[in-house]
Design a protein around this motif. Structure first.
Motif, PDB file in Angstrom:
ATOM      1  N   ALA A   1      45.101  33.322  36.405  1.00 52.84           N
ATOM      2  CA  ALA A   1      46.464  32.981  36.848  1.00 52.84           C
ATOM      3  C   ALA A   1      46.666  31.467  36.892  1.00 52.84           C
ATOM      4  O   ALA A   1      47.711  30.948  36.470  1.00 52.84           O
ATOM      5  CB  ALA A   1      46.719  33.596  38.227  1.00 52.84           C
ATOM      6  N   SER A   2      45.662  30.748  37.361  1.00 56.06           N
ATOM      7  CA  SER A   2      45.767  29.281  37.407  1.00 56.06           C
ATOM      8  C   SER A   2      45.802  28.690  36.009  1.00 56.06           C
ATOM      9  O   SER A   2      46.525  27.719  35.743  1.00 56.06           O
ATOM     10  CB  SER A   2      44.588  28.702  38.202  1.00 56.06           C
ATOM     11  N   ALA A   3      45.024  29.300  35.093  1.00 62.21           N
ATOM     12  CA  ALA A   3      45.049  28.814  33.710  1.00 62.21           C
ATOM     13  C   ALA A   3      46.430  29.001  33.092  1.00 62.21           C
ATOM     14  O   ALA A   3      46.947  28.108  32.384  1.00 62.21           O
ATOM     15  CB  ALA A   3      43.990  29.540  32.886  1.00 62.21           C
ATOM     16  N   ALA A   4      47.034  30.155  33.350  1.00 57.43           N
ATOM     17  CA  ALA A   4      48.384  30.378  32.825  1.00 57.43           C
ATOM     18  C   ALA A   4      49.373  29.381  33.421  1.00 57.43           C
ATOM     19  O   ALA A   4      50.253  28.837  32.727  1.00 57.43           O
ATOM     20  CB  ALA A   4      48.804  31.814  33.126  1.00 57.43           C
ATOM     21  N   LEU A   5      49.238  29.122  34.734  1.00 59.15           N
ATOM     22  CA  LEU A   5      50.125  28.144  35.379  1.00 59.15           C
ATOM     23  C   LEU A   5      49.942  26.758  34.775  1.00 59.15           C
ATOM     24  O   LEU A   5      50.909  26.043  34.519  1.00 59.15           O
ATOM     25  CB  LEU A   5      49.836  28.118  36.878  1.00 59.15           C
ATOM     26  N   LEU A   6      48.692  26.359  34.527  1.00 53.13           N
ATOM     27  CA  LEU A   6      48.420  25.040  33.934  1.00 53.13           C
ATOM     28  C   LEU A   6      49.048  24.947  32.549  1.00 53.13           C
ATOM     29  O   LEU A   6      49.674  23.925  32.202  1.00 53.13           O
ATOM     30  CB  LEU A   6      46.908  24.828  33.852  1.00 53.13           C
ATOM     31  N   ALA A   7      48.878  26.003  31.732  1.00 52.65           N
ATOM     32  CA  ALA A   7      49.408  25.970  30.364  1.00 52.65           C
ATOM     33  C   ALA A   7      50.935  25.887  30.368  1.00 52.65           C
ATOM     34  O   ALA A   7      51.546  25.111  29.613  1.00 52.65           O
ATOM     35  CB  ALA A   7      48.942  27.209  29.602  1.00 52.65           C
TER      36      ALA A   7
ATOM     37  N   PRO B   1      33.959  40.877  28.557  1.00 53.06           N
ATOM     38  CA  PRO B   1      35.192  40.884  29.362  1.00 53.06           C
ATOM     39  C   PRO B   1      36.209  41.845  28.801  1.00 53.06           C
ATOM     40  O   PRO B   1      36.183  42.192  27.630  1.00 53.06           O
ATOM     41  CB  PRO B   1      35.666  39.432  29.257  1.00 53.06           C
ATOM     42  N   PHE B   2      37.074  42.280  29.682  1.00 55.60           N
ATOM     43  CA  PHE B   2      38.148  43.162  29.231  1.00 55.60           C
ATOM     44  C   PHE B   2      39.058  42.425  28.266  1.00 55.60           C
ATOM     45  O   PHE B   2      39.288  41.211  28.388  1.00 55.60           O
ATOM     46  CB  PHE B   2      38.950  43.664  30.439  1.00 55.60           C
ATOM     47  N   PRO B   3      39.617  43.186  27.307  1.00 56.60           N
ATOM     48  CA  PRO B   3      40.491  42.523  26.320  1.00 56.60           C
ATOM     49  C   PRO B   3      41.682  41.820  26.951  1.00 56.60           C
ATOM     50  O   PRO B   3      42.117  40.766  26.479  1.00 56.60           O
ATOM     51  CB  PRO B   3      40.922  43.676  25.421  1.00 56.60           C
ATOM     52  N   SER B   4      42.203  42.413  28.040  1.00 57.83           N
ATOM     53  CA  SER B   4      43.379  41.777  28.653  1.00 57.83           C
ATOM     54  C   SER B   4      43.037  40.396  29.197  1.00 57.83           C
ATOM     55  O   SER B   4      43.835  39.455  29.073  1.00 57.83           O
ATOM     56  CB  SER B   4      43.930  42.658  29.778  1.00 57.83           C
ATOM     57  N   ASP B   5      41.883  40.204  29.768  1.00 55.96           N
ATOM     58  CA  ASP B   5      41.471  38.893  30.278  1.00 55.96           C
ATOM     59  C   ASP B   5      41.311  37.901  29.134  1.00 55.96           C
ATOM     60  O   ASP B   5      41.723  36.727  29.237  1.00 55.96           O
ATOM     61  CB  ASP B   5      40.160  39.004  31.045  1.00 55.96           C
ATOM     62  N   ALA B   6      40.736  38.361  28.051  1.00 55.29           N
ATOM     63  CA  ALA B   6      40.551  37.481  26.900  1.00 55.29           C
ATOM     64  C   ALA B   6      41.900  37.077  26.302  1.00 55.29           C
ATOM     65  O   ALA B   6      42.100  35.932  25.878  1.00 55.29           O
ATOM     66  CB  ALA B   6      39.700  38.171  25.845  1.00 55.29           C
ATOM     67  N   VAL B   7      42.835  38.026  26.264  1.00 51.57           N
ATOM     68  CA  VAL B   7      44.169  37.708  25.728  1.00 51.57           C
ATOM     69  C   VAL B   7      44.859  36.654  26.575  1.00 51.57           C
ATOM     70  O   VAL B   7      45.444  35.687  26.067  1.00 51.57           O
ATOM     71  CB  VAL B   7      45.023  38.984  25.627  1.00 51.57           C
ATOM     72  N   VAL B   8      44.797  36.830  27.909  1.00 54.88           N
ATOM     73  CA  VAL B   8      45.428  35.847  28.804  1.00 54.88           C
ATOM     74  C   VAL B   8      44.791  34.485  28.626  1.00 54.88           C
ATOM     75  O   VAL B   8      45.469  33.438  28.547  1.00 54.88           O
ATOM     76  CB  VAL B   8      45.328  36.318  30.268  1.00 54.88           C
ATOM     77  N   ALA B   9      43.444  34.477  28.522  1.00 54.15           N
ATOM     78  CA  ALA B   9      42.763  33.197  28.346  1.00 54.15           C
ATOM     79  C   ALA B   9      43.129  32.561  27.023  1.00 54.15           C
ATOM     80  O   ALA B   9      43.373  31.343  26.928  1.00 54.15           O
ATOM     81  CB  ALA B   9      41.252  33.418  28.445  1.00 54.15           C
ATOM     82  N   ALA B  10      43.160  33.387  25.969  1.00 51.80           N
ATOM     83  CA  ALA B  10      43.480  32.842  24.654  1.00 51.80           C
ATOM     84  C   ALA B  10      44.909  32.300  24.613  1.00 51.80           C
ATOM     85  O   ALA B  10      45.179  31.205  24.076  1.00 51.80           O
ATOM     86  CB  ALA B  10      43.294  33.924  23.586  1.00 51.80           C
ATOM     87  N   LEU B  11      45.854  33.066  25.154  1.00 59.38           N
ATOM     88  CA  LEU B  11      47.244  32.581  25.165  1.00 59.38           C
ATOM     89  C   LEU B  11      47.386  31.290  25.968  1.00 59.38           C
ATOM     90  O   LEU B  11      48.106  30.367  25.573  1.00 59.38           O
ATOM     91  CB  LEU B  11      48.159  33.658  25.739  1.00 59.38           C
TER      92      LEU B  11
END
Length: 788
Positions: A209-215, A4-14
């Motif tokens: 996006a949904s993961a960020a909203l949940l967090a 996966p692209f690093p940006s996707d991994a960063v969003v998921a990790a955050l």
């Protein structure tokens, strides 16, 4: 496998780190709480943990297959189902926590009503969402999930959480923190729903996006719950806001349904189910509301009946009060039902309150109420009108009323047992029957008049109403009104009844008697206006006027050289007044009267009120130098022990002992008739060091009897009734030869110690009545009053 692209991994990790931090914060907050708050916060911590697990599962599933799964192929349905289940359980936990807020679950019925309100709102939200995300609207376009069964539970959970949070927030005070918490938990559920939907569609953007909203939503909820105070207090309002909560969801559903039809949309099974759930929830909610309102109406009717009963019931005795009695009277009068009204008043109840306290008085009144209930017939009504005044409404005529009144007179006159000793009371009863046209107020007035007449005629008796009572009442009212200005209008006079030395019958003293001549009422008898003066509080004013007038007249007689004393009657109310001693001293000083020339007469009835207080008052009066006489001895309550304690100088034998007992002539001796009771009182007085005056001497036979008993002073019709001051002065002039009249200067030197010294050395002067008669001209009345 595509990395996966690093940006996707960063969003998921955050997103994962933020959600984990929020979950840890919820757990720490739960551990800090105590009691019920700790259990509810643990529930929120569990909900946060479920949301975190759902988020991690969704991110892992999405990142692990990135680039290999074709959108919509359905390869991630299993992971989407796990995310949806976790989101649903998390939402249910939040719903349970909302229902456990303070005030929300006070009763089971309250919890059910709140849950139904949340279901109504949730159904409307779900239906609106179904319209927006189904054909033909498809709000997310190609990213909108189609026939993705795993997200169904998540949609229901999201709608339920949002609906219940909205309802609870609207009903909570304060709302701000709870509203923020509701937005956070709704964001958590929407995030979980979006993650599940993204897994179904294979959309990376939607998942991240949904993961960020949940967090973010989980963090917001955790921060709100970390505060010290609870987020809000739910207030259940069943009347004012229920209509608004029902109208808003229905209006939203109707609007969305019309929009859906206008876009050529069709209603499938899920839309029909949502509409049916909304309808059934509304029906159930309104049914509960109707049941609650019926319950409220029933309780309101019970309370109204209870308050109506309280309004017509005396709280102390449990009897009817005045309002209740009036209601019964009006009802019986309207029905033409024969009835008689009894008015009852406890004799001497004020003394119970004053001497024993109001607690004992209340206990006595409660016992009176119980005795009335136990001794009345079925249908009769007992009422307490106020204070110690009661009334009984008799069902029947005069015969039944007389029997009931006689029974109540006996029952209410029995002792009232109390912890500190029994209380003895009597009762006065007035009886009145309706006459002519039924008039409730007139009947009450007649019963009150009969009761007052019973009190005036000696109490502890029954009196039937008579029309003459109206005249007596008008007379009484007029006398009381006119008495208040009698002194200012100069209508009062003093009459003086002479006290004679025996057997010479020479006047040596006088009793001041109050007389009132009104220009319209004529001569008003003292036994009529003096009791009225005591009742209306004027006795102190009249007593002060009598004291000053008597002292003024006495000072004139003494200035003219007459050897005389004057006695003044003192009422118990005056005697117990703290300022009376000062009034007597000021009157003596103002009129320059030697104190031993003034005699204060106290009735024997005053001894029965408060003996210790009476002794203190009399002792203080004797310190001023005046002499004290106990009037009407033999007609009241005094005993030998009380006589020994009382600081008195003179006993006045009641006229009943002189006039009502025929003198007898002893068989073993010759001489005048002999009065045994007078002889006994004389011996008793001499033993106690008191002088004795015989009252009520009306004929020569009684005079001979009291002289034979050794009584040296007499008073009565034989020596003259009350006469004006000038008439008594003429009697004094006639009885005193010019050579024997004392000079004013000599009168001024006459003091009590000199008299007592003289009395101590002149015991032989009282050996026989003949010796007194031989030295009539040289008699010193003050010395005679002190010799025993």
């Amino acid at each position: 496998m595509v990395v996966p692209f690093p940006s996707d991994a960063v969003v998921a990790a955050l997103s994962g780190l933020v959600a984990a931090a929020a979950t840890v914060l919820l757990t720490v907050t739960a551990r800090r709480r105590t009691g019920r708050c700790r259990a509810t916060h643990r529930l929120l911590a569990g909900a946060g943990a479920l949301a975190l697990v759902s988020l991690l599962i969704g991110l892992a599933a999405q990142l692990g297959v990135l680039g290999h799964q074709r959108a919509g192929s359905g390869g991630h349905f299993g992971w989407a189902t796990l995310v949806s289940v976790g989101t649903t359980l998390s939402g249910l936990a939040v719903c349970v926590w909302l229902l456990r807020l303070p005030g929300a679950a006070s009763t089971v019925a309250t919890t059910v009503r709140l849950a139904l309100d949340g279901l109504v709102m949730a159904s409307a939200l779900w239906f609106v969402g179904w319209v927006l995300f189904s054909e033909p609207t498809r709000l997310l376009g190609s990213a909108t999930p189609v026939a993705c069964a795993p997200i169904l539970l998540a949609t229901v959970s999201t709608a339920s959480t949002a609906g219940l949070a909205l309802i609870v927030t609207l009903r909570a005070t304060p709302r701000r923190r709870l509203a923020v918490f509701g937005l956070g938990t709704t964001a958590v559920n929407l995030g979980g729903l979006g993650v599940a939907a993204g897994l179904c569609q294979g959309g990376t953007t939607l998942v991240l996006a949904s993961a960020a909203l949940l967090a973010v939503g989980l963090l917001v909820a955790a921060l709100v719950m970390s505060g010290q105070a609870p987020p809000g207090q739910v207030e259940i309002d069943l009347i004012q806001r229920d209509g608004e909560y029902a109208i808003a969801p229905m209006l939203a559903m109707a609007t969305s349904a019309m929009y859906h039809l206008s876009q050529d949309g069709r209603f499938d099974a899920w839309g029909i189910v949502a509409g049916s759930v909304e309808g059934f929830a509304l029906v159930a909610r309104q049914h509960l509301t109707l049941r609650d309102l019926r319950g409220y109406a029933g309780r309101l009717a019970e309370r109204e009946a209870h308050f109506r009963e309280l309004a017509h019931t005396d709280p102390l005795t449990g009897l009817a009060n005045r309002r209740g009695l009036l209601g019964q009277l009006h009802g019986w009068a309207g029905q033409g039902r024969p009835h008689v009204l009894l008015g009852l008043d406890l004799d001497g109840f004020k003394i119970v309150n004053d001497m024993r306290g109001h607690d004992v008085g209340d206990a006595v009144l409660a016992e009176v109420g119980r005795r009335l209930r136990d001794n009345l017939r079925p249908g009769d009504v007992a009422a307490r009108l106020g204070g110690d005044e009661f009334a009984v409404l008799i069902d029947g005529g005069a015969v039944e009323a007389d029997r009931v009144a006689q029974r109540l007179l006996e029952v209410l006159g029995q002792p009232y047992d109390q912890p500190d000793g029994p209380v003895f009371l009597s009762v006065s009863i007035g009886v009145a029957e309706p006459s002519g046209q039924p008039d409730v107020q007139l009947l009450l007035r007649h019963a009150d008049l009969a009761l007052r007449y019973a009190k005036q005629r000696g109490k502890n008796r029954i009196e039937q109403y008579d029309s003459a009572y109206d005249q007596l009442l008008r007379r009484r009212t007029t006398v009381e009104h006119e008495l208040r200005g009698a002194i200012e209008r100069d209508e009062l006079r003093l009459a003086f009844q002479p006290v004679a030395s025996l057997p010479s019958v020479r006047p040596v003293g006088a009793e001041a008697l109050l007389r009132w001549h009104h220009p319209e009422l004529g001569n008003v008898r003292p036994d009529e206006f003096i009791p009225l003066a005591e009742e209306c509080g004027m006795i102190a004013k009249l007593g002060a006027w009598v004291l000053h007038q008597a002292c003024h007249q006495l000072s004139r007689w003494l200035a003219d050289g007459h050897d005389v004393w004057v006695s003044v009657n003192v009422s118990p109310r005056e005697l117990h007044a703290p300022e009376y001693v000062v009034q007597v001293a000021e009157a003596l000083r103002a009129h320059r009267v030697p104190p031993q020339r003034l005699v204060l007469e106290v009735t024997e009835h005053a001894v029965a009120t408060d003996l210790d207080e009476l002794i203190r008052r009399l002792t203080a009066l004797r310190r001023t130098g005046v002499r004290i006489a106990l009037d009407d001895f033999g007609a009241g309550y005094s005993s030998l022990g009380q006589l020994r304690r009382l600081p008195i100088d003179i006993l006045k034998i009641d006229h009943s002992l002189v006039a009502e007992h025929e003198p007898v002539r002893p068989a073993d001796r010759e001489g005048p008739p002999f009065a045994p009771m007078v002889d006994i009182v004389m011996r008793l007085g001499h033993q106690l060091g008191l002088e004795v005056i015989a009252e009520g001497v009306t004929n020569p036979t009684e005079l001979a009897a009291v002289v034979a008993a050794g009584c040296r002073f007499g008073q009565g019709a034989l020596f003259g009734w009350g006469v004006p001051a000038e008439h008594l002065e003429a009697m004094l002039e006639a009885a005193t030869s010019p050579g024997m009249r004392r000079a004013p200067a000599q009168r001024a030197v006459d003091t009590r110690p000199e008299q007592e010294e003289h009395a101590g050395g002149g015991a032989s002067e009282q050996a026989t009545p003949e010796s007194v008669n031989q030295h009539v001209g040289a008699v010193d009345s003050a010395r005679e009053m002190r010799q025993a």
